[in-house]
Design a protein around this motif. Structure first.
Motif, PDB file in Angstrom:
ATOM      1  N   ARG A  41      -0.702   9.753  -1.956  1.00  0.00           N
ATOM      2  CA  ARG A  41      -1.166  10.832  -1.079  1.00  0.00           C
ATOM      3  C   ARG A  41      -0.002  11.368  -0.251  1.00  0.00           C
ATOM      4  O   ARG A  41       0.997  10.675  -0.030  1.00  0.00           O
ATOM      5  CB  ARG A  41      -2.292  10.339  -0.159  1.00  0.00           C
ATOM      6  CG  ARG A  41      -3.536   9.910  -0.941  1.00  0.00           C
ATOM      7  CD  ARG A  41      -4.593   9.362  -0.028  1.00  0.00           C
ATOM      8  NE  ARG A  41      -4.088   8.148   0.647  1.00  0.00           N
ATOM      9  CZ  ARG A  41      -4.803   7.440   1.505  1.00  0.00           C
ATOM     10  NH1 ARG A  41      -6.023   7.805   1.827  1.00  0.00           N
ATOM     11  NH2 ARG A  41      -4.287   6.360   2.061  1.00  0.00           N
TER      12      ARG A  41
ATOM     13  N   THR B 253       0.792  -1.233   0.000  1.00  0.00           N
ATOM     14  CA  THR B 253       0.000   0.000   0.000  1.00  0.00           C
ATOM     15  C   THR B 253       0.823   1.281   0.000  1.00  0.00           C
ATOM     16  O   THR B 253       0.567   2.169  -0.825  1.00  0.00           O
ATOM     17  CB  THR B 253      -1.022  -0.011   1.156  1.00  0.00           C
ATOM     18  OG1 THR B 253      -1.896  -1.128   0.974  1.00  0.00           O
ATOM     19  CG2 THR B 253      -1.832   1.263   1.197  1.00  0.00           C
TER      20      THR B 253
ATOM     21  N   ASP C 239      -9.105   1.614  -7.003  1.00  0.00           N
ATOM     22  CA  ASP C 239      -8.818   2.293  -5.745  1.00  0.00           C
ATOM     23  C   ASP C 239      -7.439   1.886  -5.222  1.00  0.00           C
ATOM     24  O   ASP C 239      -6.683   1.160  -5.880  1.00  0.00           O
ATOM     25  CB  ASP C 239      -9.918   2.021  -4.716  1.00  0.00           C
ATOM     26  CG  ASP C 239     -10.066   0.547  -4.361  1.00  0.00           C
ATOM     27  OD1 ASP C 239      -9.278  -0.290  -4.855  1.00  0.00           O
ATOM     28  OD2 ASP C 239     -10.981   0.229  -3.579  1.00  0.00           O
ATOM     29  N   LEU C 240      -7.096   2.349  -4.032  1.00  0.00           N
ATOM     30  CA  LEU C 240      -5.788   2.080  -3.444  1.00  0.00           C
ATOM     31  C   LEU C 240      -5.575   0.585  -3.198  1.00  0.00           C
ATOM     32  O   LEU C 240      -4.498   0.054  -3.474  1.00  0.00           O
ATOM     33  CB  LEU C 240      -5.647   2.867  -2.137  1.00  0.00           C
ATOM     34  CG  LEU C 240      -4.290   2.860  -1.457  1.00  0.00           C
ATOM     35  CD1 LEU C 240      -3.195   3.358  -2.385  1.00  0.00           C
ATOM     36  CD2 LEU C 240      -4.336   3.693  -0.184  1.00  0.00           C
TER      37      LEU C 240
ATOM     38  N   ASP D 256       0.587   4.327  -2.858  1.00  0.00           N
ATOM     39  CA  ASP D 256      -0.203   5.459  -2.352  1.00  0.00           C
ATOM     40  C   ASP D 256       0.537   6.756  -2.645  1.00  0.00           C
ATOM     41  O   ASP D 256       1.622   6.995  -2.132  1.00  0.00           O
ATOM     42  CB  ASP D 256      -0.430   5.297  -0.847  1.00  0.00           C
ATOM     43  CG  ASP D 256      -1.425   6.296  -0.286  1.00  0.00           C
ATOM     44  OD1 ASP D 256      -1.787   7.269  -0.989  1.00  0.00           O
ATOM     45  OD2 ASP D 256      -1.847   6.099   0.868  1.00  0.00           O
TER      46      ASP D 256
END
Length: 185
Positions: A25, A19, A62-63, A23
């Protein structure tokens, strides 16, 4: 991967380690690939059902799907076992098929480690009871901390990734704090 310790993992471990790599972010730690570190440090084994769970997580954009795609790309570094006929079904502890088969596989292989993320529930106790050797039970935060101790991952990265997981996955703060004090303080 001869010479490496044998490690059996469940699907959530692989997905959680992938993850932070996918990711983008701002709160995601960068600078390391914990999934790759696991795969080069250990001889990693999984039941086929674990890859089935990971495949089921793909396709949504999605993630979780991105993490699943990364795990599948790296799956050639996993030794997969078809253990479906070896056990009747999931253990009666609230564990899914992959976790139950992973426990069976860890016992069958006499694995050095069984890594799961069942530590936020009473299932952790049941996993512990089901393993022939209770000393092989690890969690993702625990294995990350051992990577820091062994200088395989920078302690600063492990500290950042533990914060990330605590914030995004709801990992138990008390458990993570104890691991931090023991391994990276």
């Amino acid at each position: 991967m001869g010479g490496h310790a044998v490690c059996v993992v469940d699907a959530n471990v692989l997905l959680n380690l992938a993850t932070p790599v996918v990711d983008d972010r701002s709160n995601a730690p960068s600078g390391a690939d914990p999934l790759k570190v696991l795969l080069v440090t250990y001889d990693v084994h999984v039941p086929a059902s674990v890859l089935g769970e990971i495949t089921d997580a793909t396709g949504s954009g999605d993630l979780l799907s991105a993490a699943a795609d990364l795990v599948l790309q790296a799956s050639r570094h996993l030794t997969t076992h078809d253990v479906e006929g070896q056990i009747d079904g999931p253990l009666e502890y609230g564990l899914d098929q992959g976790e139950s088969e992973g426990i069976w596989l860890a016992n069958d292989l006499d694995a050095d480690l069984f890594v799961t993320d069942e530590f936020n529930s009473t299932n952790y106790l049941f996993v512990n009871l089901a393993l022939n050797d209770r000393n092989i039970l690890f969690t993702t935060p625990h294995i990350l901390c051992t990577f820091a101790t062994a200088d395989v991952l920078a302690p600063e990265y492990v500290d950042a990734v533990l914060t990330y997981y605590s914030e995004t996955k709801g990992w138990d703060q008390q458990y993570v704090s104890q691991l931090r004090r023991r391994y990276i303080s």
